[in-house]
Design a protein around this motif. Structure first.
Motif, PDB file in Angstrom:
ATOM      1  N   GLY A 284      -6.327 -14.180   5.383  1.00 32.67           N
ATOM      2  CA  GLY A 284      -6.211 -12.882   6.020  1.00 32.67           C
ATOM      3  C   GLY A 284      -5.923 -11.835   4.973  1.00 32.67           C
ATOM      4  N   ILE A 285      -6.006 -12.128   3.665  1.00 30.48           N
ATOM      5  CA  ILE A 285      -5.723 -11.170   2.788  1.00 30.48           C
ATOM      6  C   ILE A 285      -7.207 -10.748   2.162  1.00 30.48           C
ATOM      7  CG2 ILE A 285      -4.690 -10.334   0.595  1.00 30.48           C
ATOM      8  CD1 ILE A 285      -2.673 -12.456   0.983  1.00 30.48           C
TER       9      ILE A 285
ATOM     10  N   HIS B  56      -4.918  -3.246  -1.108  1.00 26.17           N
ATOM     11  CA  HIS B  56      -3.902  -3.915  -0.491  1.00 26.17           C
ATOM     12  C   HIS B  56      -3.330  -5.342  -0.738  1.00 26.17           C
ATOM     13  CE1 HIS B  56      -4.014  -7.030   2.818  1.00 26.17           C
ATOM     14  NE2 HIS B  56      -5.259  -6.726   2.844  1.00 26.17           N
TER      15      HIS B  56
ATOM     16  N   ARG C  58       1.561   0.096   0.081  1.00 28.78           N
ATOM     17  CA  ARG C  58       0.436  -0.718   0.709  1.00 28.78           C
ATOM     18  C   ARG C  58       0.124  -0.368   2.176  1.00 28.78           C
ATOM     19  NH1 ARG C  58       1.054  -5.316   3.745  1.00 28.78           N
ATOM     20  NH2 ARG C  58      -0.805  -6.531   4.048  1.00 28.78           N
ATOM     21  N   GLU C  59       1.182   0.270   2.819  1.00 27.82           N
ATOM     22  CA  GLU C  59       1.076   0.531   4.240  1.00 27.82           C
ATOM     23  C   GLU C  59      -0.109   1.628   4.376  1.00 27.82           C
ATOM     24  OE1 GLU C  59       1.677  -0.592   7.187  1.00 27.82           O
ATOM     25  OE2 GLU C  59       3.302  -2.316   6.422  1.00 27.82           O
TER      26      GLU C  59
ATOM     27  N   GLU D  19      -7.056   0.699   9.227  1.00 30.58           N
ATOM     28  CA  GLU D  19      -6.874   0.744  10.702  1.00 30.58           C
ATOM     29  C   GLU D  19      -7.856   1.821  11.297  1.00 30.58           C
ATOM     30  OE1 GLU D  19      -2.878   0.730  12.030  1.00 30.58           O
ATOM     31  OE2 GLU D  19      -3.534   0.407  14.270  1.00 30.58           O
TER      32      GLU D  19
ATOM     33  N   ARG E  63      -5.818  -3.912  10.736  1.00 35.06           N
ATOM     34  CA  ARG E  63      -4.983  -3.504   9.947  1.00 35.06           C
ATOM     35  C   ARG E  63      -5.299  -4.443   8.645  1.00 35.06           C
ATOM     36  NH1 ARG E  63       0.249  -1.747   9.597  1.00 35.06           N
ATOM     37  NH2 ARG E  63       0.999  -3.730   8.611  1.00 35.06           N
ATOM     38  N   ILE E  64      -5.516  -5.767   8.925  1.00 37.91           N
ATOM     39  CA  ILE E  64      -5.962  -6.685   7.840  1.00 37.91           C
ATOM     40  C   ILE E  64      -7.264  -7.329   7.780  1.00 37.91           C
ATOM     41  CG2 ILE E  64      -3.584  -7.079   6.804  1.00 37.91           C
ATOM     42  CD1 ILE E  64      -3.335  -9.375   8.634  1.00 37.91           C
ATOM     43  N   ILE E  65      -7.596  -7.622   9.177  1.00 36.33           N
ATOM     44  CA  ILE E  65      -8.788  -8.372   9.677  1.00 36.33           C
ATOM     45  C   ILE E  65      -9.811  -7.158  10.022  1.00 36.33           C
ATOM     46  CG2 ILE E  65     -10.155  -9.958  10.910  1.00 36.33           C
ATOM     47  CD1 ILE E  65      -7.868 -11.968  10.320  1.00 36.33           C
TER      48      ILE E  65
ATOM     49  N   CYS F 203      -4.334 -18.652   8.717  1.00 37.42           N
ATOM     50  CA  CYS F 203      -5.282 -17.734   7.898  1.00 37.42           C
ATOM     51  C   CYS F 203      -4.144 -16.755   6.824  1.00 37.42           C
ATOM     52  CB  CYS F 203      -6.256 -16.997   8.249  1.00 37.42           C
ATOM     53  SG  CYS F 203      -5.673 -15.503   9.122  1.00 37.42           S
ATOM     54  N   ASN F 204      -2.821 -16.845   6.934  1.00 39.01           N
ATOM     55  CA  ASN F 204      -1.776 -16.053   6.413  1.00 39.01           C
ATOM     56  C   ASN F 204      -2.223 -14.499   6.782  1.00 39.01           C
ATOM     57  OD1 ASN F 204      -3.358 -14.417   4.327  1.00 39.01           O
ATOM     58  ND2 ASN F 204      -2.820 -16.070   2.877  1.00 39.01           N
ATOM     59  N   GLY F 205      -3.090 -14.261   7.739  1.00 38.89           N
ATOM     60  CA  GLY F 205      -3.098 -12.882   8.366  1.00 38.89           C
ATOM     61  C   GLY F 205      -1.620 -12.466   8.933  1.00 38.89           C
TER      62      GLY F 205
ATOM     63  N   ILE G 128       1.395 -12.271   6.495  1.00 41.51           N
ATOM     64  CA  ILE G 128       1.718 -10.996   5.801  1.00 41.51           C
ATOM     65  C   ILE G 128       2.088 -10.142   6.826  1.00 41.51           C
ATOM     66  CG2 ILE G 128       0.381 -11.548   3.619  1.00 41.51           C
ATOM     67  CD1 ILE G 128      -1.925 -10.163   4.805  1.00 41.51           C
ATOM     68  N   GLU G 129       1.648 -10.192   8.067  1.00 44.34           N
ATOM     69  CA  GLU G 129       2.200  -8.904   9.134  1.00 44.34           C
ATOM     70  C   GLU G 129       3.746  -9.285   9.339  1.00 44.34           C
ATOM     71  OE1 GLU G 129       0.711  -6.798   8.864  1.00 44.34           O
ATOM     72  OE2 GLU G 129      -0.945  -6.500  10.400  1.00 44.34           O
TER      73      GLU G 129
ATOM     74  N   LEU H 274       8.211   0.446   6.355  1.00 44.89           N
ATOM     75  CA  LEU H 274       7.708   1.103   7.355  1.00 44.89           C
ATOM     76  C   LEU H 274       8.237   0.626   8.871  1.00 44.89           C
ATOM     77  CD1 LEU H 274       5.816   3.262   8.302  1.00 44.89           C
ATOM     78  CD2 LEU H 274       4.010   1.453   8.827  1.00 44.89           C
TER      79      LEU H 274
ATOM     80  N   ARG I 296       0.222  -7.865  15.356  1.00 42.88           N
ATOM     81  CA  ARG I 296       0.348  -6.565  14.650  1.00 42.88           C
ATOM     82  C   ARG I 296       2.230  -6.755  14.561  1.00 42.88           C
ATOM     83  NH1 ARG I 296      -3.152  -2.526  14.582  1.00 42.88           N
ATOM     84  NH2 ARG I 296      -1.262  -1.105  14.712  1.00 42.88           N
TER      85      ARG I 296
END
Lengths: 359, 127, 161
Positions: free
Chosen positions: A66-67, A106, A132-133, A140, A146-148, C18-20, C23-24, C32, C118
């Motif tokens: 995901g990173i 990120h 990072r946001e 986005e 956001r990440i994918i 997948c660690n997505g 990290i969220e 935030l 999210r």
């Protein structure tokens, strides 16, 4: 002779967002030997190529991790495009570069935060993640995720970034760079950070090279290898010099990543300035027949996607070698000599991404 | 127009020559990039990939199932991660690995999931 | 005890995602989104935790770890499965090493959708879980009360005899 004991580290450990297990052999507080054991995230993604058609596999490639999500998709798509001899439009190459560098920003900020946390510097962890946001906001805004991001596809990219938005990103980069430099200053010049990192987990230039390490782990030891130098996507047009440090300790690896933040910001700016006009994708017909070792520089180092197609819609084999797997031998060599209390810092200094490693 | 400055060459290697070839590559100053395996139906294709200054060299070893493959960890210490993977996912017996996990590097629901002959087997192949 | 829901402690574990999503989950804790303002704290110790946030489709090697973490958590507890893989196995469903969803191994109370989920959704999921946690706590204290009263009545009956 001091008594030897074995301390298990992980899989569920507060400092690690993902599970990895290490058996640490200790003499009093000092680590003398390390046996890694992995496999907690092994899913068997490589075999999915036989169940998904090659354009669909992009979605799986994105979810290897995901990173570095975008870069896995990029590496896979570039591999297929090479086999099928597809020429990607110029604008797509530049857009790919922008998204790649956003991912790197990120990822590095994420790592800097986790690294600060492993040192017990919680304030810095929060600051890095706050920063990072703003990268995730751009991501986005341009892709919806956001990440994918899901913006890369075989033959180009799925979405365009309109001119107004590009200019806005360019503007945002100014304030963002200022904040990054403020943050980087703490990592590079703060006495407590230096005290924790300098001289810790040293790996020499020769050792890092022959062990096959990748990315900042390799460049922190003074080896200037960065796959962006080969000029895939738009890096060839933009020009690129790898960031290198020579000390080979945790501090050097941290410094490489901090300075790569600045080089990524610079690359994004220049890609926006030189953005060519035109289409963003080409129509893809047929199926890949042949093989290729596709390589891309991820935040953690060079990733290899070996793709073998036999002319059908399903690939025969996708073999993915990720940078963390290549850095595991280096980690095993780094840890002996460290104190038990420093183990989390040394482990994080290679930026372990376990989902990548185990696929 | 993309121009990637990278050469890729693949050469076949016989099982008996593997160690000698790898030693030669090591002496030339190449670094180990990866070892990967492909199940091509009745045999395995093992790719030993090396790189020096973005010149990508690939040694291809084709072995039939159940044939023992010698470890190259004596030359490239870090190769153990890939060789354990060869064993754990493909069931290829690899002899003389420096850190031999004996089949516990990847613990899978089904042993040797990508193997030709060992699929679902439960015994470690490394002796 | 009555204010458990005002400060739930969370344990996070990555069971082959997948660690997505992971990290969220971490992003929820940072400035935030900052769930700490609701009193939610991330802990590394299962025995301190009230809520298990778990991601991924669970592989063979993780199965005992997940079970073990769940069993170590004290009652009352809730489990939140974060992301598509945690719900059904998601995109990895057909992989040879994936069990396919957290609920194949331990009971799940709340499913958070998304790939990757999210932070807002994760926070919503936690809020939903807290009401379940509160119900469980009330039921447990209720049961304890009933037992206590029964014991008391029995003791009184004994005295009067």
């Amino acid at each position: 002779m001091p008594k030897r004991i074995v301390v298990p580290f992980g899989p569920q450990h507060p400092v690690l967002p993902e599970p990895i297990h290490l058996d640490l052999v200790l003499e009093d507080e000092k680590v003398v030997d390390v046996i890694p054991s992995i496999g907690y995230i092994h899913r068997g993604l490589e075999q999915l190529v036989q169940k998904r058609e090659y354009p669909e596999y992009v979605y799986v490639a994105e979810r290897i991790c995901g990173i570095c999500s975008f870069m896995h998709a990029l590496c896979y798509c570039q591999g297929i495009e090479h086999i099928m001899e597809i020429e990607v439009p110029d604008r797509a190459r530049y857009l790919r570069t922008i998204w790649s560098e956003l991912s790197r920003l990120h990822s590095h900020l994420l790592w800097l935060g986790l690294f600060a946390d492993s040192m017990g510097f919680e304030n810095l962890f929060m600051r890095a993640w706050q920063l990072r946001e703003s990268v995730l906001d751009i991501s986005e805004d341009t892709s919806g995720g956001r990440i994918i991001q899901s913006t890369c596809k075989v033959g180009g990219v799925r979405r365009d970034i309109e001119q107004g938005k590009l200019e806005e990103i360019h503007r945002v980069m100014d304030t963002f760079e200022e904040k990054c430099r403020g943050l980087g200053n703490v990592f590079l010049n703060d006495e407590t950070v230096k005290y924790r990192l300098q001289g810790l987990g040293v790996i020499s230039k020769d050792e890092a090279y022959t062990l096959g390490s990748a990315g900042p782990t390799l460049r922190g030891s003074g080896v200037a290898i960065d796959h962006r130098e080969t000029g895939y996507a738009a890096y060839g047009d933009l020009g690129f010099k790898p960031v290198v440090e020579t000390a080979g300790d945790c501090y050097a690896r941290c410094a490489v990543r901090v300075r790569e933040l600045y080089s990524s910001i610079d690359l994004i700016r220049r890609a926006i300035e030189e953005m060519p006009e035109g289409g963003i994708d080409v129509k893809v017909k047929g199926a890949p027949n042949g093989e290729y070792f596709s390589r891309v520089e991820q935040p953690r180092g060079e990733v290899v996607h070996y793709l073998l197609g036999d002319g059908t819609k399903h690939l025969v084999r996708a073999r993915i070698r990720t940078p963390t797997l290549a850095n595991v031998p280096a980690l095993v060599k780094m840890l002996p000599g460290a104190q038990l209390a420093d183990v989390p810092v040394v482990v994080l200094s290679i930026d372990p991404c376990i989902s990548c490693t185990e696929r | 127009m993309t121009t990637v400055k990278e050469e890729q060459t693949t050469t076949s290697v016989a099982l008996g020559d593997l160690i000698r070839e790898v030693e030669g590559i090591h002496a030339d100053g190449y670094r180990l990039v990866q070892i990967g395996c492909t199940n091509i139906g009745e045999a395995y294709e093992i790719n030993y990939s090396f790189d020096k200054g973005y010149r990508f060299r690939n040694l291809r070893l084709t072995v039939e199932p159940e044939i023992e493959v010698p470890s190259i960890t004596g030359i490239y210490w870090g190769a153990f991660v890939y060789e354990n993977e060869l064993h754990d996912l493909f069931g290829i017996p690899v002899t003389g690995i420096n850190i031999d996990f004996k089949g516990t590097f990847f613990k899978t629901a089904e042993k040797f999931p990508l193997s030709i002959t060992r699929k679902g087997g439960d015994r470690c192949q490394n002796v | 005890m009555a204010f458990l829901k005002r400060s739930p402690w969370i344990l996070h574990y990555d069971a082959s995602s997948c660690n997505g999503c992971d990290i969220e989950v971490l992003a929820c804790l940072t400035p935030l989104y900052d769930v700490e303002r609701f009193g939610i704290i991330n802990t590394g110790n299962p025995k301190h935790a009230d809520v298990l946030l778990i991601t991924g489709g669970v592989n063979e090697q993780n199965r005992p770890v997940v079970k073990n973490l769940y069993e170590q958590m004290p009652e009352p507890k809730v489990v939140i499965a974060v992301g598509a893989c945690a719900a059904t196995g998601g995109i990895f469903r057909e992989c040879y090493n994936i069990v396919g969803g957290i609920d194949k191994v331990i009971p799940v109370d709340v499913y958070v959708p998304g790939c990757a989920a999210r932070p807002e959704q994760i926070i919503d999921g936690v809020v939903k879980a807290l009401s379940i946690l509160e119900e469980r706590r009330e039921r447990m204290t209720g049961e304890a009360q009933v037992q206590e009263e029964a014991r008391h009545d029995a003791a009184e009956a004994g005295e009067s005899r």
